[in-house]
Design a protein around this motif. Structure first.
Motif, PDB file in Angstrom:
ATOM      1  N   ASN A   1    -104.409 -22.746 -19.624  1.00 21.01           N
ATOM      2  CA  ASN A   1    -103.540 -22.308 -20.728  1.00 21.01           C
ATOM      3  C   ASN A   1    -104.118 -21.081 -21.414  1.00 21.01           C
ATOM      4  O   ASN A   1    -103.381 -20.171 -21.797  1.00 21.01           O
ATOM      5  N   LEU A   2    -105.434 -21.044 -21.577  1.00 21.63           N
ATOM      6  CA  LEU A   2    -106.077 -19.878 -22.186  1.00 21.63           C
ATOM      7  C   LEU A   2    -105.889 -18.644 -21.304  1.00 21.63           C
ATOM      8  O   LEU A   2    -105.491 -17.584 -21.785  1.00 21.63           O
ATOM      9  N   LEU A   3    -106.156 -18.793 -20.009  1.00 20.90           N
ATOM     10  CA  LEU A   3    -106.089 -17.639 -19.109  1.00 20.90           C
ATOM     11  C   LEU A   3    -104.665 -17.169 -18.851  1.00 20.90           C
ATOM     12  O   LEU A   3    -104.402 -15.975 -18.792  1.00 20.90           O
ATOM     13  N   TYR A   4    -103.727 -18.089 -18.689  1.00 24.34           N
ATOM     14  CA  TYR A   4    -102.362 -17.698 -18.341  1.00 24.34           C
ATOM     15  C   TYR A   4    -101.442 -17.595 -19.541  1.00 24.34           C
ATOM     16  O   TYR A   4    -100.417 -16.923 -19.472  1.00 24.34           O
ATOM     17  N   GLY A   5    -101.795 -18.214 -20.640  1.00 25.51           N
ATOM     18  CA  GLY A   5    -100.928 -18.199 -21.812  1.00 25.51           C
ATOM     19  C   GLY A   5    -101.267 -17.124 -22.825  1.00 25.51           C
ATOM     20  O   GLY A   5    -100.479 -16.851 -23.722  1.00 25.51           O
ATOM     21  N   TRP A   6    -102.440 -16.529 -22.684  1.00 22.58           N
ATOM     22  CA  TRP A   6    -102.895 -15.520 -23.630  1.00 22.58           C
ATOM     23  C   TRP A   6    -103.352 -14.275 -22.862  1.00 22.58           C
ATOM     24  O   TRP A   6    -104.549 -14.058 -22.672  1.00 22.58           O
ATOM     25  N   PRO A   7    -102.434 -13.446 -22.404  1.00 18.39           N
ATOM     26  CA  PRO A   7    -102.799 -12.309 -21.542  1.00 18.39           C
ATOM     27  C   PRO A   7    -103.800 -11.337 -22.185  1.00 18.39           C
ATOM     28  O   PRO A   7    -104.693 -10.839 -21.501  1.00 18.39           O
ATOM     29  N   ARG A   8    -103.686 -11.099 -23.469  1.00 14.21           N
ATOM     30  CA  ARG A   8    -104.639 -10.191 -24.123  1.00 14.21           C
ATOM     31  C   ARG A   8    -106.052 -10.767 -24.117  1.00 14.21           C
ATOM     32  O   ARG A   8    -107.023 -10.062 -23.868  1.00 14.21           O
ATOM     33  N   THR A   9    -106.144 -12.059 -24.401  1.00 11.51           N
ATOM     34  CA  THR A   9    -107.447 -12.727 -24.375  1.00 11.51           C
ATOM     35  C   THR A   9    -108.029 -12.684 -22.965  1.00 11.51           C
ATOM     36  O   THR A   9    -109.217 -12.405 -22.784  1.00 11.51           O
ATOM     37  N   THR A  10    -107.180 -12.928 -21.986  1.00 11.43           N
ATOM     38  CA  THR A  10    -107.631 -12.891 -20.592  1.00 11.43           C
ATOM     39  C   THR A  10    -108.147 -11.510 -20.221  1.00 11.43           C
ATOM     40  O   THR A  10    -109.221 -11.376 -19.624  1.00 11.43           O
ATOM     41  N   ARG A  11    -107.384 -10.482 -20.575  1.00  8.74           N
ATOM     42  CA  ARG A  11    -107.830  -9.104 -20.277  1.00  8.74           C
ATOM     43  C   ARG A  11    -109.154  -8.813 -20.950  1.00  8.74           C
ATOM     44  O   ARG A  11    -110.058  -8.248 -20.343  1.00  8.74           O
TER      45      ARG A  11
END
Length: 101
Positions: free
Chosen positions: A40-50
């Motif tokens: 959920n963190l990686l796929y739900g929050w694209p800015r955080t993932t980037r």
């Protein structure tokens, strides 16, 4: 005589397997819960993932490799304080660069 003995043996084995699998079920369900949260963190929050991959990409990829190869569990990776320290150090470097620029 043989059938009741076998039935008793089968019941005993079934109970043993059920008891033995409870800790295994808890472990697997715990890992799945952590995996779902990370997904959920990686796929739900694209800015955080980037941000995470831009600034901690090498460490994240190494951690994923450790998990995929079966060397570490999610729980083991998240329990290591140096992983959070690495994240903090990288974020401070980013802030320092922003102030200088």
């Amino acid at each position: 005589v043989g059938a009741p003995s076998f039935a008793s043996f089968a019941r005993t084995m079934a109970r043993s397997l059920l008891r033995a699998s409870v800790p295994l079920k808890k472990h697997i369900l715990g890992e799945l819960r952590i995996g779902r949260t990370l997904a959920n963190l990686l796929y739900g929050w694209p800015r955080t993932t980037r941000w995470l991959f831009r600034h901690c990409g090498q460490a994240l990829c190494e951690a994923m490799t450790e998990f995929i190869m079966g060397r570490k569990t999610y729980r083991e990776l998240l329990a290591r304080p140096e992983n959070y320290f690495r994240l903090l150090v990288n974020s401070h470097r980013i802030l320092d660069r922003a102030e200088l620029g």
